[in-house]
Design an enzyme around this catalytic site. Structure first.
Site, mmCIF file in Angstrom:
data_model
loop_
_atom_site.group_PDB
_atom_site.id
_atom_site.type_symbol
_atom_site.label_atom_id
_atom_site.label_comp_id
_atom_site.label_asym_id
_atom_site.label_seq_id
_atom_site.Cartn_x
_atom_site.Cartn_y
_atom_site.Cartn_z
ATOM 1 N N SER A 3 17.390 -0.162 -13.327
ATOM 2 C CA SER A 3 17.699 -1.497 -13.877
ATOM 3 C C SER A 3 19.062 -1.364 -14.119
ATOM 4 O O SER A 3 19.827 -1.537 -13.544
ATOM 5 C CB SER A 3 17.244 -1.423 -15.141
ATOM 6 O OG SER A 3 18.120 -0.436 -15.951
ATOM 7 N N GLY B 27 20.040 2.129 -12.571
ATOM 8 C CA GLY B 27 19.000 3.289 -12.895
ATOM 9 C C GLY B 27 18.606 3.793 -11.690
ATOM 10 O O GLY B 27 18.713 3.388 -10.658
ATOM 11 N N ARG C 77 -13.773 -3.251 16.760
ATOM 12 C CA ARG C 77 -15.007 -2.423 16.132
ATOM 13 C C ARG C 77 -16.013 -3.211 16.133
ATOM 14 O O ARG C 77 -16.268 -4.504 15.445
ATOM 15 C CB ARG C 77 -14.354 -2.059 14.602
ATOM 16 C CG ARG C 77 -15.632 -1.638 13.763
ATOM 17 C CD ARG C 77 -15.735 -0.060 13.890
ATOM 18 N NE ARG C 77 -16.337 0.735 12.980
ATOM 19 C CZ ARG C 77 -17.625 0.576 12.590
ATOM 20 N NH1 ARG C 77 -18.500 -0.095 13.396
ATOM 21 N NH2 ARG C 77 -18.032 1.425 11.398
ATOM 22 N N GLN D 3 -15.486 -14.475 9.583
ATOM 23 C CA GLN D 3 -14.665 -15.118 8.779
ATOM 24 C C GLN D 3 -13.779 -14.521 7.687
ATOM 25 O O GLN D 3 -12.472 -14.606 7.661
ATOM 26 C CB GLN D 3 -14.998 -16.430 8.396
ATOM 27 C CG GLN D 3 -13.911 -17.551 7.703
ATOM 28 C CD GLN D 3 -14.672 -18.834 7.446
ATOM 29 O OE1 GLN D 3 -15.554 -18.723 6.399
ATOM 30 N NE2 GLN D 3 -14.338 -20.061 7.924
ATOM 31 N N GLN E 173 -8.952 -0.624 3.448
ATOM 32 C CA GLN E 173 -10.329 -1.566 3.230
ATOM 33 C C GLN E 173 -10.964 -1.873 4.613
ATOM 34 O O GLN E 173 -12.262 -1.706 4.846
ATOM 35 C CB GLN E 173 -10.337 -2.639 2.381
ATOM 36 C CG GLN E 173 -11.424 -3.044 1.790
ATOM 37 C CD GLN E 173 -12.105 -2.149 0.590
ATOM 38 O OE1 GLN E 173 -11.556 -1.429 0.430
ATOM 39 N NE2 GLN E 173 -13.526 -2.491 0.372
ATOM 40 N N GLU F 25 14.739 2.785 -6.943
ATOM 41 C CA GLU F 25 15.731 1.703 -7.055
ATOM 42 C C GLU F 25 15.407 0.657 -7.750
ATOM 43 O O GLU F 25 15.813 -0.483 -7.071
ATOM 44 C CB GLU F 25 15.980 1.511 -5.324
ATOM 45 C CG GLU F 25 16.634 2.856 -4.517
ATOM 46 C CD GLU F 25 17.199 2.627 -3.407
ATOM 47 O OE1 GLU F 25 17.808 1.548 -3.026
ATOM 48 O OE2 GLU F 25 16.973 3.612 -2.566
ATOM 49 N N GLU G 262 9.074 -4.220 -12.529
ATOM 50 C CA GLU G 262 9.271 -4.819 -13.783
ATOM 51 C C GLU G 262 10.784 -4.978 -13.891
ATOM 52 O O GLU G 262 11.138 -5.987 -14.299
ATOM 53 C CB GLU G 262 8.429 -4.073 -14.801
ATOM 54 C CG GLU G 262 7.283 -3.829 -14.981
ATOM 55 C CD GLU G 262 6.596 -2.831 -13.817
ATOM 56 O OE1 GLU G 262 5.402 -2.759 -13.279
ATOM 57 O OE2 GLU G 262 7.654 -2.016 -12.967
#
Length: 517
Positions: A251, A254, A396, A407, A465, A492, A496
């Site tokens: 920030s 920061g 695979r 799909q 996944q 860095e 938020e």
């Protein structure tokens, strides 16, 4: 916004960098000890001219280097970014003596740099930093001011092994103070000397001529946005303190902690986790020397801050100063990241970077330059994960065909590719804005880091996944990326904090009754 695309020369250069990372830098990275500075790797980056490139080219080139290296070797990317994060303040604000002493060593990869902004109680709210520079009781009362540093820095990339550290401490002056030495050289932040041989030429991959438009980071902070961030890694892994280290970094200035760091944040490398520090500028800083055009105080440095950004000074502290110690920190993704303890470390006017009392200007300048490139690091990781997912799903066997025939899988990969390309373009646009000297660099840089780091987290997770359990096996590319991708969302300037910066910049613009701006 104008359409953006790389020219053929830039595309070729990126391909060369990816090949270098895979064929020469990856083997050096594999031989390194986790959690320690890999000096052979840093030296190789210097030998190939890449570190020198950090100091005599623009923000776009920095992004292209970080993205390309990250695709094949995140360790090389982080080591490069942390050198830039830690030494940029010296290049941009150092005296001729400081530059002559340290820049040739940093560019050659013989000296390792660090950016120390984050503290145990000052991450995203970097303006709350408490490291004190108290008057030295042993100094000549009739001589120039001298100080002793007391306090702790934490989540600092390359700590405690760095050879030189840019340290931010409270000296008490107001922004206009001119006491002491350390004013920035008139020839500009980089002076055109770093990374060049006696005849002014460059060699190695770092010597690719820049795009016609690239004004180069060397000319940025005087004419245009000059700041870093940081990225603040900070490059804190940084990346970097960066790479760098730091806990929320961002920030205000920061700081950040290096990649690897978890909730810390800013390097490098990370800085703010790489040690880097968060966006934010010293009050009153404008487009003049050492500040980014359009820069404004970031979150954490306003009136509500415990201390505020005034009276903070940046010091160049060699690692062999008496009273300086530190220890390594064990992070989720093992990087050279640690804490530094200052127990009466002596510093004087010859160690000041910039002007006494205006250290946040030094921090912000560094962060506005490095923050978009943290996004580039994230894009490089996202692209590596996407490439792995494409190769795996195309080959695979599953349900009488291959995974790509399903799909749901094909649409998932399409979404991954679309988000990665969108993040890449936003990063490039922010870097181009910096190189042009546009006034809205803080907003663009925050948007680039925000979108790119969040996108990389999504893409890497989706790739895991699609691969299944094999991606979680120690040593798999995606297992490595899964650990690496988390820290850039913190250092860095945490996600938020980036949203706060963006909102503040948007509301600074006049709004008509109809909503037009």
């Amino acid at each position: 916004m104008a359409a953006f695309s790389l020219d053929p020369e830039q595309t070729t250069w990126c391909a060369e960098l990816r090949a270098l990372a895979a064929e020469q830098l990856r083997p050096l990275a594999d031989k390194g000890e986790p959690g320690r500075v890999n000096r052979p790797l840093v030296a190789a980056l210097g030998a190939h001219g890449l570190i020198g490139r950090l100091f005599d080219s623009g923000a776009l080139d920095l992004c292209l280097m970080r993205e390309s290296l990250a695709h094949a070797c995140t360790e090389a990317e982080t080591a490069l970014a942390l050198q830039g994060l830690g030494a940029h303040p010296v290049a941009a604000f150092g005296t001729p003596e400081q530059r002559a002493r340290w820049l040739p060593e940093v560019v050659a990869g013989r000296a390792v740099a660090a950016f120390a902004l984050s503290e145990p109680g000052a991450g995203s709210d970097a303006a709350a930093l408490a490291l004190e520079a108290v008057p030295d009781p042993d100094a000549d009362p009739d001589g120039p001011p001298r100080w002793r540093l007391y306090g702790e820095k934490r989540w600092i990339s390359n700590a405690p092994e760095a050879d030189l550290v840019t340290v931010f401490a409270r000296t008490g002056e107001g922004p206009g103070s001119a006491a002491g030495g350390g004013s920035r050289p008139a020839e500009g932040p980089f002076g055109g000397s770093a990374g060049r041989s006696a005849d002014g030429s460059r060699s190695g991959l770092g010597s690719r001529p820049g795009p016609a438009s690239g004004s180069g980071a060397a000319s940025a902070p005087a004419s245009g946005p000059g700041s870093a961030a940081g990225s603040g890694s900070g490059p804190g892994s940084g990346p970097g303190s960066a790479p760098g280290s730091d806990s929320g970094s961002g920030s205000a200035p920061g700081s950040g902690s290096g990649p690897g760091s978890a909730p810390a944040s800013g390097s490098g490398p990370g800085s703010a986790p790489a040690s880097g520090s968060g966006p934010g500028s010293a009050p009153g800083s404008g487009p003049g020397r050492g500040s980014a055009p359009g820069s404004s105080p970031g979150p954490g440095i306003g009136p509500g801050s415990r201390h505020g950004s005034r009276g903070v000074t940046a010091f160049l502290v060699p690692a062999d100063r008496p009273g300086l110690s530190g220890e390594a920190l064990d992070m989720l993704a093992p990087h050279a990241l640690g804490s530094l303890v200052f127990d009466g470390v002596p510093v004087g006017p010859e160690d000041v970077l910039g002007e006494p009392g205006q250290g946040f200007r030094v921090a912000m300048n560094t962060l506005n330059l490095f923050r978009p490139s943290v996004g580039a690091f994230a894009v490089g990781m996202a692209q590596a994960a996407l490439d792995a997912a494409l190769a795996h799903t195309a080959a695979r066997p599953a349900f009488g065909g291959v995974l790509a025939d399903l799909q749901a899988v094909a649409h998932q990969v399409a979404e991954m590719a679309t988000r990665t390309e969108a993040a890449r373009l936003l990063v490039y646009a922010a870097a181009e804005a910096y190189d042009r000297g546009d006034p809205d660099v803080p907003r663009r840089a925050a948007m680039a880091k925000l979108l790119a780091t969040e996108t990389a987290q999504y893409v890497v997770d989706a790739a895991v996944q699609l691969h299944g359990a094999r991606a979680l096996q120690r040593g798999h590319l995606l297992e490595h990326l899964y650990r690496e991708v988390r820290a850039p969302r913190i250092y860095e300037g945490a996600t938020e904090v980036q949203r706060t910066i963006i909102a503040k910049e948007l509301y600074k613009r006049p709004v008509t009754a109809g909503g037009a701006r």
